[in-house]
Design a protein around this motif. Structure first.
Motif, PDB file in Angstrom:
ATOM      1  N   GLN A  15       0.953  -1.310   0.182  1.00 29.84           N
ATOM      2  CA  GLN A  15      -0.055   0.114  -0.291  1.00 29.84           C
ATOM      3  C   GLN A  15       1.058   1.346   0.087  1.00 29.84           C
ATOM      4  OE1 GLN A  15      -3.656   0.529   0.434  1.00 29.84           O
ATOM      5  NE2 GLN A  15      -2.574   2.428  -0.477  1.00 29.84           N
ATOM      6  N   LYS A  17       1.917   4.975  -0.220  1.00 29.67           N
ATOM      7  CA  LYS A  17       1.565   6.378   0.175  1.00 29.67           C
ATOM      8  C   LYS A  17       2.953   7.198  -0.010  1.00 29.67           C
ATOM      9  CE  LYS A  17      -2.430   5.726   1.555  1.00 29.67           C
ATOM     10  NZ  LYS A  17      -3.715   6.385   0.611  1.00 29.67           N
ATOM     11  N   LEU A  33      -2.864   8.031   8.292  1.00 33.28           N
ATOM     12  CA  LEU A  33      -3.345   6.933   7.126  1.00 33.28           C
ATOM     13  C   LEU A  33      -5.119   6.973   7.077  1.00 33.28           C
ATOM     14  CD1 LEU A  33      -2.253   4.649   5.206  1.00 33.28           C
ATOM     15  CD2 LEU A  33      -2.735   3.145   7.244  1.00 33.28           C
ATOM     16  N   LYS A  36      -9.589   3.734   5.729  1.00 33.11           N
ATOM     17  CA  LYS A  36     -10.088   2.368   4.630  1.00 33.11           C
ATOM     18  C   LYS A  36      -8.686   1.693   4.529  1.00 33.11           C
ATOM     19  CE  LYS A  36     -11.672   1.168   0.443  1.00 33.11           C
ATOM     20  NZ  LYS A  36     -10.533   0.004   0.330  1.00 33.11           N
ATOM     21  N   ASN A  37      -7.561   2.541   4.421  1.00 38.11           N
ATOM     22  CA  ASN A  37      -6.395   1.750   4.221  1.00 38.11           C
ATOM     23  C   ASN A  37      -6.059   1.026   5.483  1.00 38.11           C
ATOM     24  OD1 ASN A  37      -5.059   4.429   2.293  1.00 38.11           O
ATOM     25  ND2 ASN A  37      -6.163   2.740   1.591  1.00 38.11           N
ATOM     26  N   TYR A  38      -6.130   1.743   6.549  1.00 42.66           N
ATOM     27  CA  TYR A  38      -5.916   0.990   7.764  1.00 42.66           C
ATOM     28  C   TYR A  38      -6.468  -0.318   7.966  1.00 42.66           C
ATOM     29  CZ  TYR A  38      -5.528   0.677  12.989  1.00 42.66           C
ATOM     30  OH  TYR A  38      -4.960  -0.139  13.905  1.00 42.66           O
ATOM     31  N   ASP A  40      -7.919  -2.123   5.478  1.00 46.88           N
ATOM     32  CA  ASP A  40      -7.371  -3.132   4.596  1.00 46.88           C
ATOM     33  C   ASP A  40      -5.899  -3.740   5.133  1.00 46.88           C
ATOM     34  OD1 ASP A  40      -9.525  -2.792   3.115  1.00 46.88           O
ATOM     35  OD2 ASP A  40      -8.463  -1.387   1.710  1.00 46.88           O
ATOM     36  N   LEU A  51       2.332  -1.619   4.560  1.00 49.32           N
ATOM     37  CA  LEU A  51       2.296   0.061   4.419  1.00 49.32           C
ATOM     38  C   LEU A  51       3.677   0.443   4.007  1.00 49.32           C
ATOM     39  CD1 LEU A  51       0.734   2.710   4.273  1.00 49.32           C
ATOM     40  CD2 LEU A  51       1.315   2.914   6.710  1.00 49.32           C
TER      41      LEU A  51
END
Lengths: 124, 381
Positions: A15, A17, A33, A36-38, A40, A51
């Protein structure tokens, strides 16, 4: 691939960023973060997912160096974090995560992560 | 089928179990992994191909990984995703397609009643072919065999398809050993082909034989089969007549996608019934039908519809539709009532009560009617 790999074709999800900021001074790097990403990243995934936060210079002109035919280089570096198993949180907009400054994404560290993925160690 | 059609709902329906069964039956070998990973690893020997199958929906990437697995199976097998999906979603089944070809059906739409007739006729074809397999005879007077009923119940309706108006029926191909065949209901036949395959094959073979004899001007062999000919029941001919192929430009075709996990049949996989064959089909059906019964029965029924009209004396009389509840339960039959009995029918209808009537039940084309009736009365508690 690791000799004790479970898979012939291990996979690792990143992921990605990016953020423009001054060079870190502390041993911990904070990053807001999106939740939603957290979620996932903390949930179990068949293909483990980590990440990677890439820090770039504040000055946009310094992001890339030597964009010539021989090579392209970027300034600064990325830091990785495995959030698998992190606690559930309320659905706010962002969750601040803390990346150890030692977790620099390098060829060696990526190789190690791939070996861990091939042994099924990143999502247990 | 494009990958766009691999929507979330479809991917959820495709469970790991059916994918495991497919993979194993196509040569993939499962390799042991620590249980904690909750995934299954499959390799196809000699190819270097490897696929991962999640064992639980708890994974955040469960659906994309199921999609990967399906695409991997199609890629390794050199077949389309549609073929993989057909087999995975309908394991151990033959898929029969009844296609109605007519100018008005070209866009994939038909009048509502035509569509209903198609579904009904397809069901009757499968049902009568099942009885033809269980007990080949010229006419099945009573279609009430548990084996046949259980099989028809196990069939499923697939998606309709565009091209003409096509309805697909998913017909399971069970191992023969699971379904007893024979009048005594005890005998278990172990030989291949499986029972379901016998039914689907029978439909294609029967239509092939009908077409062949009609073309050869040997329609009499459909009424009096020669040794070696299939015995096709009048019920099956009736089921073909139920297809709404009502004008010259229309025809019916039937195709079969045979399940690949059992031996492939020698029957054709596509047959066609053209409009000009229906005259012969109707003629044979009529000859195979047993002589009309003149047996009287007593019927208990409810009055469903009053369709009478006033006679010259301004008294209501005429057609009434009854729902039979005792003899031939569930059948709707017409009866022509005198003014006196029409009043009784009206009273029964208003009271939502039951009537009793004695008469002869007959069927003309698709319609039941009670003739030569007597003793039309309300049943009182």
């Amino acid at each position: 691939m690791a000799y004790d790999s479970l898979f012939d074709h291990a996979q690792l999800g990143l992921q990605l960023k990016a953020t423009a900021c001054p060079p870190p001074t502390d041993e911990i790097i904070t990053f807001p973060l999106p939740v939603k990403n957290y979620h996932d990243l903390r949930r179990p995934q068949v293909i483990p997912r980590i990440l990677v936060v890439f820090q770039m210079p504040v000055d946009v002109d310094q992001w890339l160096d030597h964009q010539i035919e021989e090579y392209l280089s970027t300034r600064r570096c990325g830091y990785y974090l495995n959030l698998f198993g992190a606690p559930d949180i309320p659905n706010d907009d962002n969750k601040t995560v803390y990346l150890p400054r030692t977790n620099v994404l390098t060829v060696n560290s990526l190789t190690t992560l791939m070996e861990q993925a091939s042994r099924g160690e990143l999502n247990v | 089928m494009s990958n766009d059609l691999l929507n979330d709902e479809l991917l959820r329906r495709v469970g790991p179990t059916s994918l495991q069964r497919y993979a194993t039956s196509h040569g993939w070998i499962r390799h042991a992994l620590p249980e904690r990973l909750r995934i299954a690893l499959y390799r196809l020997p000699g190819t270097g191909k490897e696929l991962i199958l999640p064992q639980t929906e708890e994974f955040g990437d469960y659906l994309p990984r199921i999609a990967d697995f399906l695409n991997g199976l199609a890629d390794a097998g050199g077949i389309t995703l549609r073929q993989v999906l057909n087999e995975v979603l309908n394991p151990h089944s033959d898929v029969l397609r009844f296609g109605y070809q007519a100018p008005e059906a070209r866009l994939g739409y038909v009048p509502f009643l035509t569509g209903i007739s198609l579904f009904d006729a397809a069901l009757r074809s499968i049902s009568t072919a099942t009885y033809d397999v269980v007990k080949p005879e010229k006419f099945h007077l009573r279609m009430s065999n548990p084996t046949a009923e259980a099989y028809v119940q196990s069939c499923r309706m697939g998606q309709t398809e565009i091209g003409s108006f096509v309805i697909s029926c998913i017909c399971p191909v069970e191992p023969t050993s699971q379904i007893p065949v024979g009048a005594d209901q005890e005998a278990i036949v172990e030989e291949a082909p499986a029972f379901g395959r016998q039914v689907t094959r029978r439909i294609l073979q029967s239509v092939t034989q009908i077409e062949e004899f009609v073309k050869a001007d040997q329609v009499n062999r459909l009424v009096e089969p020669a040794p070696g000919d299939l015995i096709i029941s009048g019920n099956f001919f009736d089921s073909l007549m139920a297809f709404p192929v009502e004008h010259e430009a229309a025809s019916l075709y039937i195709t079969a996608d045979w399940d690949k996990t059992v031996a492939q049949p020698t029957a054709p996989s596509r047959v066609e019934v053209r409009h000009d064959m229906f005259e012969a089909i109707e003629d044979v059906a009529r000859q195979l039908r047993p002589a009309k019964t003149t047996r009287e029965d007593r019927f208990i029924a409810k009055v469903v519809t009053l369709r009478g009209e006033p006679n010259p004396e301004e008294q209501m009389e005429g057609e009434v539709v009854l729902l039979l509840l005792h003899q031939e339960a569930g059948v709707k039959a017409r009866i022509w009532l005198s003014p006196t009995d029409y009043v009784i029918a009206g009273q029964a209808h208003m009271q939502n009560g039951y009537i009793s009537v004695t008469g002869v039940l007959s069927k003309i084309k698709k319609t039941f009617q009670i003739e030569k009736y007597t003793n039309f009365s309300i049943i009182t508690n």
